[in-house]
Enzyme design. Structure first.
Site, PDB file in Angstrom:
ATOM      1  N   TYR A 290      36.245  41.801  21.718  1.00  0.00           N
ATOM      2  CA  TYR A 290      34.860  42.113  22.082  1.00  0.00           C
ATOM      3  C   TYR A 290      34.054  42.558  20.873  1.00  0.00           C
ATOM      4  CZ  TYR A 290      36.235  42.152  27.028  1.00  0.00           C
ATOM      5  OH  TYR A 290      36.684  41.822  28.283  1.00  0.00           O
TER       6      TYR A 290
ATOM      7  N   SER B 177      33.675  40.129  35.939  1.00  0.00           N
ATOM      8  CA  SER B 177      32.547  39.257  36.288  1.00  0.00           C
ATOM      9  C   SER B 177      32.174  39.358  37.768  1.00  0.00           C
ATOM     10  CB  SER B 177      32.856  37.800  35.930  1.00  0.00           C
ATOM     11  OG  SER B 177      31.681  37.027  35.846  1.00  0.00           O
TER      12      SER B 177
ATOM     13  N   LEU C 100      29.508  40.120  39.155  1.00  0.00           N
ATOM     14  CA  LEU C 100      28.158  39.608  39.424  1.00  0.00           C
ATOM     15  C   LEU C 100      27.965  38.189  38.905  1.00  0.00           C
ATOM     16  CD1 LEU C 100      25.916  42.745  38.736  1.00  0.00           C
ATOM     17  CD2 LEU C 100      26.625  41.782  40.930  1.00  0.00           C
TER      18      LEU C 100
ATOM     19  N   PHE D 135      28.209  36.702  35.942  1.00  0.00           N
ATOM     20  CA  PHE D 135      27.339  36.603  34.771  1.00  0.00           C
ATOM     21  C   PHE D 135      25.910  37.004  35.081  1.00  0.00           C
ATOM     22  CE2 PHE D 135      28.892  35.711  30.785  1.00  0.00           C
ATOM     23  CZ  PHE D 135      28.037  34.953  29.975  1.00  0.00           C
ATOM     24  N   GLY D 136      25.737  37.846  36.092  1.00  0.00           N
ATOM     25  CA  GLY D 136      24.415  38.330  36.465  1.00  0.00           C
ATOM     26  C   GLY D 136      23.701  37.493  37.489  1.00  0.00           C
TER      27      GLY D 136
ATOM     28  N   LEU E 235      24.359  36.911  40.596  1.00  0.00           N
ATOM     29  CA  LEU E 235      24.293  37.511  41.925  1.00  0.00           C
ATOM     30  C   LEU E 235      23.319  38.679  42.012  1.00  0.00           C
ATOM     31  CD1 LEU E 235      28.087  37.198  42.678  1.00  0.00           C
ATOM     32  CD2 LEU E 235      26.269  36.195  44.073  1.00  0.00           C
TER      33      LEU E 235
ATOM     34  N   GLY F 188      20.231  38.257  41.311  1.00  0.00           N
ATOM     35  CA  GLY F 188      18.966  37.631  41.692  1.00  0.00           C
ATOM     36  C   GLY F 188      17.969  37.491  40.566  1.00  0.00           C
ATOM     37  N   LYS F 189      18.324  37.971  39.362  1.00  0.00           N
ATOM     38  CA  LYS F 189      17.341  37.990  38.268  1.00  0.00           C
ATOM     39  C   LYS F 189      17.039  36.600  37.705  1.00  0.00           C
ATOM     40  CE  LYS F 189      20.661  39.196  34.599  1.00  0.00           C
ATOM     41  NZ  LYS F 189      21.015  40.245  33.621  1.00  0.00           N
TER      42      LYS F 189
END
Length: 349
Positions: free
Chosen positions: A53, A234, A236, A238-239, A241, A243-244
């Site tokens: 990372y 993960s 969400l 990768f984001g 979920l 809604g963005k």
């Protein structure tokens, strides 16, 4: 914050785990420190990192995340308050900047990786040391179907366990975990550990979210019956979920808004994924729920999940994710989730 037993160990970890893979790429050290402080105040005692990372892995940022965490421990002196997890990288064409290729799960690589991580993290021990992905070619990182490849010169799994067992005896690590592993690999490691009297894997860190529930097919039973619970990453997707990204939105700091940097995550860009994702978001809003919190609450509630690894690039996102720990989904919401899943299962493996 609920706390759960980690495998068969005497450690308990928070139901939410603080993910760190944005630190050093999307987040500065100051921002990372603020996230750690906020998470700790909310009852989180579990933090997950990796030698590779931040993501995406680049020579310019390699190991920055562990360095940031080590600087926190030095500044705050609270190492003993945390269950700390890290990972040793496996082979891969895009990570030739890590040590010297080829990366393998043998003595040379594991000892070198572990010692370097301990130095960066400024600690004498790591509570949970994980194999980041298998050395062998198998179905992980978005590949559902298994395609067999004959491979020579693979490190025997028993040799890998022997090295890890030695590090446990030396006090450098307390427990061992797997990541991005398959049912065959997990059971093989467990069987070898038990038959040879070696350190037994206590967890498996694999992807799991509303758009990828493939863990349920072959791994959920293993996780429960073998007390080798899932550390879900993960959650969400990768984001998505949250809604963005709905209706074509591309927020400035979103990973899917920066495809030049995050081009490897194409599995989140399919039309099937977008269609299913929109249905989950609509379901959440129909029940006056925050979509991200609904998605996270679903993952945390699964009986095979030990801890749900949340990540954020802002304190606002982190606060929202932390609030999901108090959310209990109604039977009606759960039925709606199952209906969507049945119609479009696992569009983003």
């Amino acid at each position: 914050m609920d706390h759960r037993r980690l495998g068969r160990t005497d450690l308990t970890v928070s139901a939410l785990c603080l993910g760190t893979m944005t630190w050093g790429e999307q987040n500065t050290q100051q921002e990372a420190f603020a996230q750690i402080e906020r998470a700790k105040a909310a009852g989180i005692n579990f933090m997950d990192t990796a030698e590779m990372y931040p993501v995406p892995p680049r020579p310019e940022t390699y190991s920055a995340t562990e360095t940031i965490i080590g600087n926190w421990f030095k500044a705050r002196g609270d190492r003993a308050d945390w269950v700390l997890a890290s990972k040793v990288a496996g082979p891969g064409n895009t990570i030739n900047h890590i040590r010297q290729a080829p990366l393998k799960h043998n003595r040379k690589n594991i000892v070198a990786a572990l010692d370097a991580s301990l130095q960066r993290l400024q600690t004498d021990w790591i509570d949970l040391y994980q194999l980041h992905w298998p050395e062998r070619s198998t179905n992980f990182f978005g590949q559902l179907g298994y395609q067999h490849q004959e491979q020579e010169d693979l490190t025997p799994l028993e040799e890998t366990l022997l090295v890890l067992n030695e590090q446990v005896k030396a006090g450098k690590i307390r427990h061992v975990g797997l990541s991005n592993e398959t049912p065959w690999g997990t059971m093989k490691f467990l069987a070898l550990a038990e038959s040879r009297g070696l350190t037994r894997p206590v967890s498996i860190q694999n992807p799991y979210n509303l758009l990828n529930r493939s863990f349920e097919v072959g791994m959920a039973e293993v996780a429960i019956r073998e007390q080798c619970g899932l550390l879900a990453y993960s959650p969400l997707a990768f984001g998505l979920l949250s809604g963005k990204y709905e209706n074509g939105a591309r927020p400035a700091n979103g990973r899917l808004s920066r495809l030049s940097l995050f081009s490897r995550f194409t599995r989140y860009n399919s039309t099937q994924t977008a269609a299913a994702n929109s249905q989950y978001i609509a379901l959440a809003r129909e029940h006056s729920l925050d979509p991200a919190q609904m998605a996270l609450a679903f993952v945390t509630a699964q009986p095979f999940v030990t801890s749900n690894i949340i990540g954020a690039t802002s304190l606002e996102q982190l606060d929202s994710n932390l609030a999901s720990a108090k959310l209990v989904l109604s039977a009606e919401v759960l039925a709606g989730i199952e209906a969507i899943h049945k119609n479009q299962p696992n569009p983003a493996p």
